[in-house]
Design an enzyme around this catalytic site. Sequence first.
Site, short mmCIF file in Angstrom:
data_model
loop_
_atom_site.label_atom_id
_atom_site.label_comp_id
_atom_site.label_asym_id
_atom_site.label_seq_id
_atom_site.Cartn_x
_atom_site.Cartn_y
_atom_site.Cartn_z
N ARG A 161 2.78 12.67 -5.09
CA ARG A 161 3.11 13.62 -6.15
C ARG A 161 2.27 13.43 -7.41
O ARG A 161 2.50 14.10 -8.40
CB ARG A 161 4.60 13.47 -6.51
CG ARG A 161 5.53 14.00 -5.45
CD ARG A 161 5.59 15.52 -5.46
NE ARG A 161 6.25 16.02 -6.65
CZ ARG A 161 7.55 16.25 -6.76
NH1 ARG A 161 8.33 16.05 -5.74
NH2 ARG A 161 8.06 16.67 -7.89
N ARG A 207 -6.92 6.25 -1.35
CA ARG A 207 -5.80 7.13 -0.97
C ARG A 207 -4.45 6.53 -1.35
O ARG A 207 -3.48 7.26 -1.47
CB ARG A 207 -5.83 7.46 0.52
CG ARG A 207 -5.54 6.29 1.40
CD ARG A 207 -5.42 6.69 2.85
NE ARG A 207 -6.71 7.03 3.43
CZ ARG A 207 -6.95 6.98 4.74
NH1 ARG A 207 -5.99 6.63 5.58
NH2 ARG A 207 -8.13 7.28 5.23
N GLU A 245 -7.38 -12.87 10.81
CA GLU A 245 -6.08 -12.19 10.95
C GLU A 245 -6.15 -11.40 12.25
O GLU A 245 -7.02 -10.54 12.42
CB GLU A 245 -5.80 -11.27 9.76
CG GLU A 245 -4.46 -10.58 9.91
CD GLU A 245 -3.94 -9.94 8.62
OE1 GLU A 245 -4.27 -10.43 7.53
OE2 GLU A 245 -3.18 -8.95 8.75
N THR A 263 -4.62 4.84 9.58
CA THR A 263 -4.45 3.44 9.17
C THR A 263 -5.59 2.65 9.78
O THR A 263 -6.46 3.23 10.44
CB THR A 263 -3.06 2.90 9.61
OG1 THR A 263 -2.91 1.54 9.17
CG2 THR A 263 -2.88 2.96 11.11
N HIS A 268 4.12 -1.37 6.13
CA HIS A 268 4.64 -0.03 6.33
C HIS A 268 6.11 -0.01 6.68
O HIS A 268 6.90 0.75 6.11
CB HIS A 268 3.80 0.68 7.41
CG HIS A 268 4.16 2.11 7.60
ND1 HIS A 268 4.87 2.56 8.69
CD2 HIS A 268 3.94 3.20 6.83
CE1 HIS A 268 5.04 3.87 8.58
NE2 HIS A 268 4.49 4.28 7.47
N ASP A 328 0.81 -1.22 0.00
CA ASP A 328 0.00 0.00 0.00
C ASP A 328 0.84 1.27 0.00
O ASP A 328 0.54 2.26 -0.69
CB ASP A 328 -0.89 0.06 1.25
CG ASP A 328 -1.98 -0.98 1.27
OD1 ASP A 328 -2.18 -1.67 0.25
OD2 ASP A 328 -2.62 -1.11 2.33
N HIS A 329 1.91 1.25 0.82
CA HIS A 329 2.61 2.52 1.03
C HIS A 329 3.63 2.83 -0.06
O HIS A 329 4.16 3.95 -0.10
CB HIS A 329 3.15 2.60 2.45
CG HIS A 329 2.00 2.58 3.42
ND1 HIS A 329 1.04 3.56 3.43
CD2 HIS A 329 1.60 1.64 4.31
CE1 HIS A 329 0.10 3.25 4.32
NE2 HIS A 329 0.42 2.09 4.86
N1 PXP Z 1 -2.97 -6.59 7.98
C1 PXP Z 1 -4.05 -5.78 7.79
C2 PXP Z 1 -5.40 -6.39 7.81
C3 PXP Z 1 -3.87 -4.39 7.56
O1 PXP Z 1 -4.94 -3.61 7.38
C4 PXP Z 1 -2.56 -3.88 7.50
C5 PXP Z 1 -2.35 -2.43 7.21
O2 PXP Z 1 -2.87 -2.10 5.99
C6 PXP Z 1 -1.49 -4.76 7.67
C7 PXP Z 1 -1.72 -6.11 7.94
C8 PXP Z 1 -0.06 -4.30 7.58
O3 PXP Z 1 0.22 -3.39 8.57
P1 PXP Z 1 1.60 -2.58 8.48
O4 PXP Z 1 1.54 -1.77 7.23
O5 PXP Z 1 1.60 -1.77 9.73
O6 PXP Z 1 2.70 -3.59 8.43
#
Ligand code: PXP
Length: 243
Positions: free
Chosen positions: A21, A52, A154, A103, A216, A12-13
Site C-alpha cells: 500500500r 520489492r 546455508e 522468491t 514467510h 522481508d515479508h
Molecule cells: N534463507 C534464505 C537464504 C532465503 O533467501 C530465504 C527467503 O528469503 C529464507 C532463508 C527464508 O525463507 P522463508 O521466508 O520461506 O522462511
Amino acid sequence: MTDHLRLGVNIDHVATVRNARGAGYPDPVRAALVAAAAGADGITAHLREDRRHITDDDIARLSAELTVPLNLEMAATDEMLAIALRHRPHAACIVPEKREEITTEGGLDAAGLHNRLAPLVGELKAAHIRVSLFIEPDARQIEAAIRLGAPVVELHTGRYAELDGAPRADELRRLADAAALAAKNGIEVHAGHGLTYDNVGPIAAIPQVRELNIGHFLVGEALFVGFDGAVRQMRDAMDAARG
Ligand code: PXP
C-alpha cells in the site's frame, strides 16, 4: 561447540505488506525488535535488486537499531557488495537472484560462479563480515564453497518443504549428508526456506545445523498469534526437535 540452534528471523515479508500500500506500516524494524525480544538470535533481511520488500532505508535503520546480529541476504553484485561494506552487518548470505522469481528459487551455483564469487567472498571476509553461500544440498556445491573459502553455507530447504512422503525423506537425507560433508570440512551449516512449525523438526534435528533462517511462515502466522507468539512457538518447535 554449543548445541544451541540459532533462529534467524527473516522480516522481508513485513516489508512486503507495507509496500503493498506504500504506507509506512507495518514497520519491519519494529517486527525485528519484537522478534529479538521473543528469542530470535538474529535478524535476516534480503535487499533485493528491485527493492520489492526491504529498502535501503530499512537496512540503515536495522543496522542502527538492532541489538542482535543482522544477516544481510544479497545478490553477488558490485552494488550489494558496496552496501554491505558500508553497513558492515554481522553476516552476509550470498543468494541467487532473478528479477522475475517470486522468491529465491534454488541455490547459488557456487561451482559455476567461482570467478564471480571469489573476490566478493574475499572482500566481505576482509571486512570481518561472516560470509555464507545459499546452496543446494549437493556435494559439488559444498566442494565449491570449500574452494571459495566460505566459512558458512546455508542449505536450501525449499525442495524438502514442498515434498511429501518418500521424496521428502530422500531430500532430508540429502540435506543431512550435505550438512555432514560441510561440517567435516570445517564449514558452519545453516538451513532455511519454506520452514514451518510442521516441517522444521527434522531439519532442526540435523546435528551439524547451527542456524535456521525462517520468515514467510512466521509473518503469516503472526496474523493469528502475533509476531512474538509465532517466533516463540517456532523456537519451542526447534528446541523440542533438538532434544
Ligand atoms: N534463507 C534464505 C537464504 C532465503 O533467501 C530465504 C527467503 O528469503 C529464507 C532463508 C527464508 O525463507 P522463508 O521466508 O520461506 O522462511
